[in-house]
Design a protein around this motif. Sequence first.
Motif, short mmCIF file in Angstrom:
data_model
loop_
_atom_site.label_atom_id
_atom_site.label_comp_id
_atom_site.label_asym_id
_atom_site.label_seq_id
_atom_site.Cartn_x
_atom_site.Cartn_y
_atom_site.Cartn_z
N SER A 172 0.82 -1.22 0.00
CA SER A 172 0.00 0.00 0.00
C SER A 172 0.85 1.26 0.00
CB SER A 172 -0.94 0.00 1.21
OG SER A 172 -0.21 -0.05 2.42
N SER A 175 1.80 1.73 -3.66
CA SER A 175 0.60 2.00 -4.45
C SER A 175 0.09 3.43 -4.24
CB SER A 175 -0.51 1.00 -4.10
OG SER A 175 -0.13 -0.31 -4.43
N GLN A 176 0.06 3.87 -2.98
CA GLN A 176 -0.38 5.23 -2.69
C GLN A 176 0.55 6.25 -3.31
OE1 GLN A 176 -3.07 6.55 -1.41
NE2 GLN A 176 -2.25 8.62 -1.58
N ASP A 214 2.32 -9.16 -3.52
CA ASP A 214 2.53 -7.72 -3.67
C ASP A 214 2.64 -7.33 -5.14
OD1 ASP A 214 2.41 -7.09 -1.05
OD2 ASP A 214 4.51 -6.57 -0.79
N GLU A 217 -0.73 -7.52 -6.95
CA GLU A 217 -1.55 -6.37 -6.58
C GLU A 217 -1.04 -5.10 -7.25
OE1 GLU A 217 -1.67 -6.13 -2.37
OE2 GLU A 217 -2.85 -7.96 -2.10
N ARG A 221 -3.17 -2.64 -9.67
CA ARG A 221 -3.36 -1.22 -9.37
C ARG A 221 -2.86 -0.34 -10.52
NH1 ARG A 221 -1.70 -2.83 -3.88
NH2 ARG A 221 -3.50 -2.62 -2.49
#
Length: 296
Positions: A172, A175-176, A214, A217, A221
């Motif tokens: 995350s 990704s953020q 990871d 994902e 994304r």
Amino acid sequence: MTRFVHDQFAKDYLEELLKPYGDVKSSEKISGEIKEIDVLFTPSVQQTSNLQLLGLLGRFAEFPAILEPFRNAASGDEICDCIQKLLEVKAGLRRDAKANKIRLQESDIPKLWVLSPTASPTLLSSFNVNQKEGWLPGVYFLGDALRTAIVAIHQLPQIPETLWLRILGRGSTQSQAIIELQALPSNHPFQKATLELVYNLRQNLRVNQNLEEDDRELIMRLEPLYQQDREQAKQEGIQQGERLVVENLLQVRFGSLDKELSAIIEPVLALPPEEFTPLLMRLSREELIARFGGQS
């Protein structure tokens, strides 16, 4: 292994960000056993670019730096290996200074920045680290003589200053950071090149069969961002092509693009090509200016 894909991405990424500010060498070999420094950075003597654009990474680049990014959490042994590389570089600089009969300045010795996606309290405690005043949470310094800091990327605050380091995080955190990168103004000096590197990472990961969760994902994304970016690029290409058509037609008909003709280009482009093309071919200069001149 996907780790090598991420390693190459990190090297290419850091080189792309730092090259406006100095000399960047990736996979730099050093003496002794065959070892490689991931990124060795030497700032320009006369800094002309704005390091503040890189936030916290820019602070690292104020002085010579060794950057060692890790895809997985750096272990104690791996951090020790990085410190050994730093000490070998320092020893080489001392030998060169002695041979040239000059004094080695402390500021010429690189600082080591170990960039780890996570770092456990146990690991940090084992190096007796400390946090210095004026530095953000997540940056842990070893003793001053070691010229080394461990950067726990997952602990960095989610602010623009840390964006360029959080892109090297995991899950995350990464990704953020990519979402924030995509939201930057399109004229930001590092946005486009960084997005291309991220999309290349996506493509390189897609050809691997045994992906970690990871990585799967991350690909998911990135997919809508990638498609959105490519659609935008396609539209920009179409718009640029239409602009060239209008400019060429005006130049062919009237010889040059003066101020009055240039002012009608944007209003003309508000029409679809099948509408503006016959108008540009049929109407006189005065008629075109009268029709479109007041719309800009």
